[in-house]
Design a protein around this motif. Structure first.
Motif, PDB file in Angstrom:
ATOM      1  N   UNK A   1      -3.035  -0.405 -18.729  1.00  0.00           N
ATOM      2  CA  UNK A   1      -3.444   1.240 -19.041  1.00  0.00           C
ATOM      3  C   UNK A   1      -3.550   2.026 -18.109  1.00  0.00           C
ATOM      4  N   UNK A   2      -3.606   3.380 -18.058  1.00  0.00           N
ATOM      5  CA  UNK A   2      -3.815   4.353 -16.893  1.00  0.00           C
ATOM      6  C   UNK A   2      -4.930   3.855 -16.366  1.00  0.00           C
ATOM      7  N   UNK A   3      -6.093   3.656 -17.171  1.00  0.00           N
ATOM      8  CA  UNK A   3      -7.494   3.548 -16.331  1.00  0.00           C
ATOM      9  C   UNK A   3      -7.306   2.419 -15.514  1.00  0.00           C
ATOM     10  N   UNK A   4      -6.809   1.153 -15.939  1.00  0.00           N
ATOM     11  CA  UNK A   4      -6.361  -0.040 -15.129  1.00  0.00           C
ATOM     12  C   UNK A   4      -5.926   0.065 -13.691  1.00  0.00           C
ATOM     13  N   UNK A   5      -4.826   0.956 -14.133  1.00  0.00           N
ATOM     14  CA  UNK A   5      -3.804   1.438 -13.064  1.00  0.00           C
ATOM     15  C   UNK A   5      -4.572   2.034 -11.772  1.00  0.00           C
ATOM     16  N   UNK A   6      -5.560   3.080 -12.416  1.00  0.00           N
ATOM     17  CA  UNK A   6      -6.087   3.542 -11.161  1.00  0.00           C
ATOM     18  C   UNK A   6      -7.097   2.984 -10.388  1.00  0.00           C
ATOM     19  N   UNK A   7      -7.805   2.024 -11.421  1.00  0.00           N
ATOM     20  CA  UNK A   7      -8.721   1.257 -10.939  1.00  0.00           C
ATOM     21  C   UNK A   7      -8.273   0.341  -9.921  1.00  0.00           C
ATOM     22  N   UNK A   8      -7.207  -0.546 -10.095  1.00  0.00           N
ATOM     23  CA  UNK A   8      -6.518  -1.552  -9.349  1.00  0.00           C
ATOM     24  C   UNK A   8      -5.972  -0.913  -8.055  1.00  0.00           C
ATOM     25  N   UNK A   9      -5.163   0.262  -8.325  1.00  0.00           N
ATOM     26  CA  UNK A   9      -4.493   1.076  -7.293  1.00  0.00           C
ATOM     27  C   UNK A   9      -5.434   1.650  -6.317  1.00  0.00           C
ATOM     28  N   UNK A  10      -6.519   2.197  -6.806  1.00  0.00           N
ATOM     29  CA  UNK A  10      -7.347   2.781  -5.744  1.00  0.00           C
ATOM     30  C   UNK A  10      -8.197   1.840  -4.942  1.00  0.00           C
TER      31      UNK A  10
ATOM     32  N   UNK B   1       5.096   6.248   4.055  1.00  0.00           N
ATOM     33  CA  UNK B   1       3.994   6.634   3.120  1.00  0.00           C
ATOM     34  C   UNK B   1       4.325   5.717   1.892  1.00  0.00           C
ATOM     35  N   UNK B   2       2.984   5.712   1.164  1.00  0.00           N
ATOM     36  CA  UNK B   2       3.246   4.923   0.116  1.00  0.00           C
ATOM     37  C   UNK B   2       1.830   5.444  -1.069  1.00  0.00           C
ATOM     38  N   UNK B   3       2.309   5.085  -2.222  1.00  0.00           N
ATOM     39  CA  UNK B   3       0.952   5.131  -3.344  1.00  0.00           C
ATOM     40  C   UNK B   3       1.072   3.568  -4.064  1.00  0.00           C
ATOM     41  N   UNK B   4      -0.200   3.416  -4.620  1.00  0.00           N
ATOM     42  CA  UNK B   4      -0.346   2.061  -5.197  1.00  0.00           C
ATOM     43  C   UNK B   4      -0.688   1.988  -6.518  1.00  0.00           C
ATOM     44  N   UNK B   5       0.026   3.089  -7.307  1.00  0.00           N
ATOM     45  CA  UNK B   5      -0.507   3.230  -8.723  1.00  0.00           C
ATOM     46  C   UNK B   5      -1.672   4.015  -8.833  1.00  0.00           C
ATOM     47  N   UNK B   6      -2.568   4.536  -8.249  1.00  0.00           N
ATOM     48  CA  UNK B   6      -3.775   4.916  -8.375  1.00  0.00           C
ATOM     49  C   UNK B   6      -3.833   6.373  -8.377  1.00  0.00           C
ATOM     50  N   UNK B   7      -4.666   7.258  -7.495  1.00  0.00           N
ATOM     51  CA  UNK B   7      -4.700   8.563  -7.600  1.00  0.00           C
ATOM     52  C   UNK B   7      -4.927   8.921  -5.605  1.00  0.00           C
ATOM     53  N   UNK B   8      -4.308   7.775  -4.980  1.00  0.00           N
ATOM     54  CA  UNK B   8      -4.239   8.027  -3.525  1.00  0.00           C
ATOM     55  C   UNK B   8      -2.758   8.291  -3.063  1.00  0.00           C
ATOM     56  N   UNK B   9      -2.424   9.083  -2.067  1.00  0.00           N
ATOM     57  CA  UNK B   9      -1.208   9.124  -1.669  1.00  0.00           C
ATOM     58  C   UNK B   9      -1.430   8.615   0.077  1.00  0.00           C
ATOM     59  N   UNK B  10      -0.863   7.769   0.453  1.00  0.00           N
ATOM     60  CA  UNK B  10      -1.316   7.214   1.960  1.00  0.00           C
ATOM     61  C   UNK B  10      -0.068   7.653   2.884  1.00  0.00           C
ATOM     62  N   UNK B  11      -0.239   8.298   3.723  1.00  0.00           N
ATOM     63  CA  UNK B  11       0.632   8.886   4.715  1.00  0.00           C
ATOM     64  C   UNK B  11       0.500   8.366   6.172  1.00  0.00           C
ATOM     65  N   UNK B  12       1.557   7.887   6.650  1.00  0.00           N
ATOM     66  CA  UNK B  12       1.369   7.527   8.338  1.00  0.00           C
ATOM     67  C   UNK B  12       1.463   8.717   9.035  1.00  0.00           C
ATOM     68  N   UNK B  13       0.594   8.910  10.282  1.00  0.00           N
ATOM     69  CA  UNK B  13       0.870  10.005  11.035  1.00  0.00           C
ATOM     70  C   UNK B  13       2.103  10.018  11.767  1.00  0.00           C
ATOM     71  N   UNK B  14       2.947   8.972  12.051  1.00  0.00           N
ATOM     72  CA  UNK B  14       4.166   8.942  12.608  1.00  0.00           C
ATOM     73  C   UNK B  14       5.104   9.823  11.757  1.00  0.00           C
ATOM     74  N   UNK B  15       5.257   9.658  10.325  1.00  0.00           N
ATOM     75  CA  UNK B  15       6.127  10.340   9.510  1.00  0.00           C
ATOM     76  C   UNK B  15       5.630  11.731   9.613  1.00  0.00           C
ATOM     77  N   UNK B  16       4.447  12.223   9.638  1.00  0.00           N
ATOM     78  CA  UNK B  16       4.236  13.673   9.561  1.00  0.00           C
ATOM     79  C   UNK B  16       4.724  14.253  10.973  1.00  0.00           C
ATOM     80  N   UNK B  17       4.806  13.299  12.105  1.00  0.00           N
ATOM     81  CA  UNK B  17       5.120  13.986  13.285  1.00  0.00           C
ATOM     82  C   UNK B  17       6.688  14.199  13.300  1.00  0.00           C
ATOM     83  N   UNK B  18       7.431  12.995  12.596  1.00  0.00           N
ATOM     84  CA  UNK B  18       8.766  13.072  12.590  1.00  0.00           C
ATOM     85  C   UNK B  18       9.373  14.128  11.761  1.00  0.00           C
ATOM     86  N   UNK B  19       8.857  14.485  10.740  1.00  0.00           N
ATOM     87  CA  UNK B  19       9.160  15.438   9.558  1.00  0.00           C
ATOM     88  C   UNK B  19       8.726  16.753  10.259  1.00  0.00           C
ATOM     89  N   UNK B  20       9.440  17.494  10.838  1.00  0.00           N
ATOM     90  CA  UNK B  20       8.898  18.935  11.318  1.00  0.00           C
ATOM     91  C   UNK B  20       8.936  19.891  10.160  1.00  0.00           C
TER      92      UNK B  20
END
Length: 413
Positions: A50-59, A118-137
């Protein structure tokens, strides 16, 4: 799976003495244990969490990453790069607001990696690499990536895949155990996330054609690597074409810098999908939900098998054509350029020919590609010019281990 078996046992106990209406409600409960209503299409999709379990495990997974970053003394978020972090937050907020999970409190995270990721794990975080930010002007391109990642969680791709793997294992599916099948299953999830993310971009006031520009650029730089490995993402050329098609389709919803006032209704019904009405539990909804879950899982299984076969067939074609290519000579007009001449002995006329070069430098494997202009005919010679990777010169290349390969080619239709 344990919850599913308990629900079935309860349904079996009730079935002998309850009305059809109550049985249908029981069927709905069973369907709810093993699936969820897809937020995008409204159809049932396999999920044992369920969504609660998804958030807990993903986070939990992301929080472990953040703890490791802190332990190893690496900065994150604004402490890492204040302008890029606030840019990330600004673009993220606009995309998240028009998403199917806008009611959840999410947190974008910037970490110190130079890779394009960049990636998400099914929870409520989105993780972005600095390299992606610098390449996408361009913020439009960043919005496309963020929308894509949020879409993975919206469509429950992480836990859907895990649930599908469990069911396939119980069913004894031989194809589902193969690496090519697993890559193909993920490949189809990536295509879906692209479509959803591009719609989000348009609704949030970002150019929906920005995604296609990313993959056109990546194709120029990286090629497709068709025969090197099974692809769990669409290859760059195909991804550019498909994201351009989707971008054009949703472009009427786009006004630069403005959120579409009808975004909430467009999330349910738009040119990409239409959500139908579902029957209620006790009124046929239980049977509908259970059958919908089974049918949806079957369709996904067949799509993954078909994609795995398609990828293998094209990889075999590329490998066969590669045996008919011969490098005749090479020269270096300057320190960063390598010119090569090839002969194509026999076979069908080819287009979109890309030659690749793998270079071993210490523990690193670097890659360069050369795009061949026009068609290549049997018995002809053609030129392929490489721009060497950063840190490699033509003079140095002579002392390094390098291997040419056919990156991709298509038969002329």
């Amino acid at each position: 799976m344990k919850r599913f078996l308990l629900a079935l046992a309860a349904l079996w106990a009730l079935s002998g003495c309850q009305t059809l209406q109550q049985i249908d409600k029981g069927l709905y409960q069973v369907a709810d244990v093993v699936s969820e209503e897809d937020r995008v299409t409204g159809q049932r999709s396999l999920s044992f969490a369920g969504r609660a379990e998804q958030i807990a495990k993903g986070n939990q997974y992301v929080e472990q990453i953040l703890a490791k970053e802190k332990k190893e003394g690496r900065k994150v978020d604004a402490a890492l790069n204040r302008p890029q972090y606030y840019r990330l937050v600004r673009v993220f907020d606009r995309i998240h607001t028009v998403s199917h999970l806008s009611n959840e409190r999410w947190q974008p995270v910037l970490i110190d990696r130079d890779s394009f990721n960049a990636f998400t794990t099914g929870g409520t975080y989105i993780v972005v690499h600095l390299g992606l930010m610098e390449q996408l002007k361009n913020d439009d391109e960043l919005a496309a990536v963020i929308g894509h990642e949020i879409a993975h969680t919206v469509a429950n791709h992480v836990f859907e895949r895990q649930s599908h793997a469990q069911v396939s294992a119980i069913a004894g599916s031989k194809s589902a155990r193969k690496g090519a099948y697993q890559a193909a299953f993920t490949h189809e999830s990536e295509r879906e996330a692209d479509r959803i993310g591009i719609l989000y971009s348009a609704l949030a006031g970002f150019d929906p054609l920005a995604a296609s520009r990313i993959w056109a650029r990546q194709y120029t730089l990286q090629g497709n690597a068709r025969a090197l490995f099974a692809h769990d993402h669409p290859v760059n050329a195909e991804r550019q074409a498909e994201t351009a098609k989707v971008g054009q389709a949703v472009k009427p919803y786009y006004a630069p810098g403005e959120r579409n006032p009808q975004y909430a209704s467009l999330l349910k019904n738009n040119v990409l999908w239409q959500q139908g009405e579902s029957a209620q539990a006790g009124e046929g909804g239980g049977l509908q939900a259970l059958l919908g879950t089974a049918f949806g899982a079957y369709v996904q299984h067949e799509q993954a098998k078909q994609e795995a076969r398609r990828q293998q067939a094209h990889a075999n074609f590329v490998k066969a054509i590669e045996t008919r290519l011969k490098l005749e000579q090479s020269s270096a007009p300057d320190a960063k350029t390598l010119d090569t001449q090839w002969r194509y002995s026999d076979g069908p006329r080819l287009t979109q020919v890309v030659i690749g070069l793998l270079i071993q430098k210490g523990e690193k494997v670097l890659r360069a590609v050369a795009h061949v202009d026009g068609e290549v005919r049997a018995g002809s010679r053609f030129q392929a010019r490489f721009t060497l990777p950063e840190g490699i010169t033509a003079q140095e290349l002579k002392s390094l281990e390098g291997r040419f390969y056919l990156d991709d080619a298509l038969p002329v239709q």
